[in-house]
Motif scaffolding. Structure first.
Motif, short mmCIF file in Angstrom:
data_model
loop_
_atom_site.label_atom_id
_atom_site.label_comp_id
_atom_site.label_asym_id
_atom_site.label_seq_id
_atom_site.Cartn_x
_atom_site.Cartn_y
_atom_site.Cartn_z
N GLY A 206 12.10 -18.57 41.89
CA GLY A 206 12.48 -18.30 40.51
C GLY A 206 11.87 -19.23 39.49
O GLY A 206 11.94 -18.96 38.28
N SER A 209 9.70 -17.47 37.22
CA SER A 209 10.29 -16.38 36.44
C SER A 209 10.22 -16.67 34.95
O SER A 209 10.33 -15.76 34.12
CB SER A 209 11.76 -16.18 36.84
OG SER A 209 12.56 -17.27 36.38
N ARG A 211 12.49 -18.21 33.36
CA ARG A 211 13.84 -18.17 32.80
C ARG A 211 14.58 -19.49 32.89
O ARG A 211 15.61 -19.67 32.24
CB ARG A 211 14.68 -17.10 33.52
CG ARG A 211 14.14 -15.69 33.44
CD ARG A 211 15.20 -14.69 33.92
NE ARG A 211 15.74 -15.04 35.20
CZ ARG A 211 15.25 -14.63 36.36
NH1 ARG A 211 14.15 -13.89 36.39
NH2 ARG A 211 15.81 -14.99 37.51
N PRO A 265 6.36 -13.67 35.42
CA PRO A 265 6.60 -13.19 36.79
C PRO A 265 5.74 -11.98 37.16
O PRO A 265 5.22 -11.90 38.27
CB PRO A 265 8.10 -12.84 36.81
CG PRO A 265 8.51 -12.78 35.39
CD PRO A 265 7.61 -13.71 34.64
N ALA A 285 14.85 -9.48 44.79
CA ALA A 285 15.48 -8.96 43.59
C ALA A 285 16.98 -8.89 43.82
O ALA A 285 17.42 -8.42 44.88
CB ALA A 285 14.95 -7.59 43.23
N SER A 287 18.92 -7.56 41.23
CA SER A 287 19.39 -6.53 40.31
C SER A 287 18.37 -5.41 40.26
O SER A 287 17.20 -5.58 40.62
CB SER A 287 19.58 -7.11 38.90
OG SER A 287 18.32 -7.44 38.33
N GLN A 290 15.42 -6.32 38.03
CA GLN A 290 14.43 -7.17 38.69
C GLN A 290 13.58 -6.36 39.67
O GLN A 290 12.36 -6.54 39.73
CB GLN A 290 15.13 -8.29 39.46
CG GLN A 290 15.66 -9.42 38.59
CD GLN A 290 16.32 -10.51 39.43
OE1 GLN A 290 16.85 -10.24 40.51
NE2 GLN A 290 16.31 -11.72 38.93
N ASN A 294 9.56 -6.06 39.29
CA ASN A 294 8.66 -6.53 40.35
C ASN A 294 7.67 -5.44 40.74
O ASN A 294 6.47 -5.68 40.86
CB ASN A 294 9.47 -6.95 41.57
CG ASN A 294 10.26 -8.23 41.36
OD1 ASN A 294 10.01 -8.98 40.43
ND2 ASN A 294 11.22 -8.48 42.24
#
Length: 331
Positions: A206, A209, A211, A265, A285, A287, A290, A294
Motif C-alpha cells: 500500500g 497507493s 494514500r 497505483p 483488493a 473493496s 480497489q 487494479n
C-alpha cells in the motif's frame, strides 16, 4: 484484458490478476459478502487469475474463492494457491506426505478434484535445492492432485534456483518500484526458460497507493503494524522491506512524476505488467472499487496514456537515490 501464457501449461492468465491475502483477514477484517463482491468485480473486469494460499485466514481465502467459483460454471479462472506455511519453516517439513496432506486440504477448501497450480510458499532455500522436493511435486501431478506447480520466493537467488528446475511452471516474487533487483537476472532467466513470473506485493503493501501519510495507523492484526522489522515473517513482505518514512517520500516523488489524471497505483501496476518477462501482476483488493481500479490499470498500456519510458526513468532514478543501497543487497 490481455492474457499471457502460464508457462508451459497451455493455460493463459490475465496480465493483472488478483491477490487474495486480504480476503483472509490478515490485513484487518473483511466480511464474506465484501470478499465475494471483490472476486466478482475482478472476474467481471477480465481477471482470470486468483492467487491465494492455505494460510490466508487459515484457509478462509481458499474457501471463499471456492464458494464463489462454484456459482460460476465455466468461469475460466485459474486459481493459484500456495502451501508450506502451515508448518514450521524447516526443510525437514517439506516432505511428500505433508505435500499430499496440504494439497488435499486445499482441494477441500476450493471444492475441486485437481488444483490448477500449487506454489511452495517461500520455503527455505534448502527445499528448492533438494531434488526430492520436485520428485514429490511431480508425483502429485502424476496422481492428478495438482495440474502444475511453482515456487513463491523471497530472494532472487531462490528464484533463479527454482527457474532451473524443469517442472516449475512459475515463480512468484516481489517486483515493484521499490524492488528492482528481479529485473536484473530473474526476469530474463524466466523468459528464457519459459517459466511464468507472478509479480506480488506490487504496491509495496500500500505504500505505492499514494494514500498513506506519517499519521496513517493500521489495525493491530494487520501485518503492516506487527511485521515492520520482520517480527513475524520476512521483513521484505511488509512495505517491501522499505522504511515507512523513506517509502512515503519515494512514493510522493513517483506520484509527482506522473501527468495529471494518472494515479500512482494504476501507473505502478501498468509499469510492472509492461516489464519483459512478467506474466501477471497480483495486487490485492479489499473493496470493489480497489478491484476495479487494479484491473483498469491495464488500460494505461499501449495508447492508454501512460508514458511507460518516462515513468520507468523516474522509478530507476528514485530507487537508485533513495532505496538501492538498503534494498538491493538483501533480496
Amino acid at each position: 484484458m490481455q492474457q499471457n501464457p502460464l508457462g508451459r501449461t497451455g493455460r493463459d492468465v490475465s496480465a493483472i490478476g488478483l491477490g487474495t491475502w486480504q480476503l483472509g483477514a490478515d490485513w484487518g477484517e473483511v466480511d464474506e459478502a465484501e470478499a465475494l463482491a471483490v472476486l466478482a468485480a475482478s472476474a467481471d473486469a477480465g481477471v482470470t487469475l486468483f492467487d491465494t494460499a492455505d494460510v490466508y485466514g487459515d484457509g478462509r481465502s481458499e474457501s471463499v474463492i471456492g464458494r464463489f467459483l462454484a456459482g460460476r460454471p465455466g468461469h475460466g479462472i485459474t486459481v493459484a494457491t500456495k502451501m508450506g506455511r502451515r508448518a514450521e519453516q524447516r526443510a525437514e517439513n517439506y516432505i511428500a506426505a505433508n505435500f499430499r496432506a496440504w494439497a488435499e486440504r486445499s482441494r477441500r477448501n476450493l471444492g475441486v478434484e485437481m488444483l490448477d497450480l500449487v506454489q511452495l510458499h517461500c520455503p527455505p532455500s534448502a527445499v528448492i535445492d533438494d531434488d526430492g522436493t520436485f520428485d514429490a511435486l511431480d508425483a502429485l501431478v502424476d496422481d492428478g492432485a495438482i495440474a502444475a506447480y511453482g515456487v513463491s520466493v523471497e530472494t532472487c537467488a531462490q528464484a533463479l534456483a527454482a527457474i532451473a528446475r524443469p517442472g516449475v511452471t512459475n515463480v512468484q516474487i516481489i517486483v515493484n518500484p521499490f524492488r528492482l533487483k528481479p529485473l536484473d537476472e530473474v526476469l530474463p532467466a524466466a523468459a528464457s526458460a519459459g517459466v511464468a513470473v507472478f509479480a506480488r506485493v506490487p504496491l509495496a503493501s500500500g505504500l505505492l497507493s499514494g494514500r498513506y501519510t506519517s499519521d496513517t495507523a493500521f489495525a493491530a492484526n494487520d501485518h503492516r503494524s506487527y511485521n515492520r522489522q520482520g517480527e513475524a515473517f520476512d521483513r521484505g513482505e511488509t512495505f517491501s522491506g522499505v522504511d515507512f518514512e523513506t517509502g512515503l517520500a519515494a512514493a510522493r516523488e513517483l506520484a509527482a512524476s506522473l501527468p495529471e489524471g494518472i494515479a500512482l497505483p494504476a501507473a505502478t501496476i501498468a509499469w510492472i505488467a509492461s516489464r519483459p518477462g512478467i506474466t501477471t501482476v497480483i495486487p490485492g483488493a479489499r473493496s470493489v472499487a480497489q478491484a476495479r481500479a487494479n484491473a483498469a490499470a491495464a488500460t494505461l498500456l499501449g495508447d492508454g496514456g501512460l508514458d511507460v519510458a518516462a515513468f520507468d526513468a523516474a522509478v530507476h532514478e528514485v530507487y537508485d537515490r533513495l532505496l538501492r543501497d538498503d534494498i538491493h543487497p538483501q533480496w
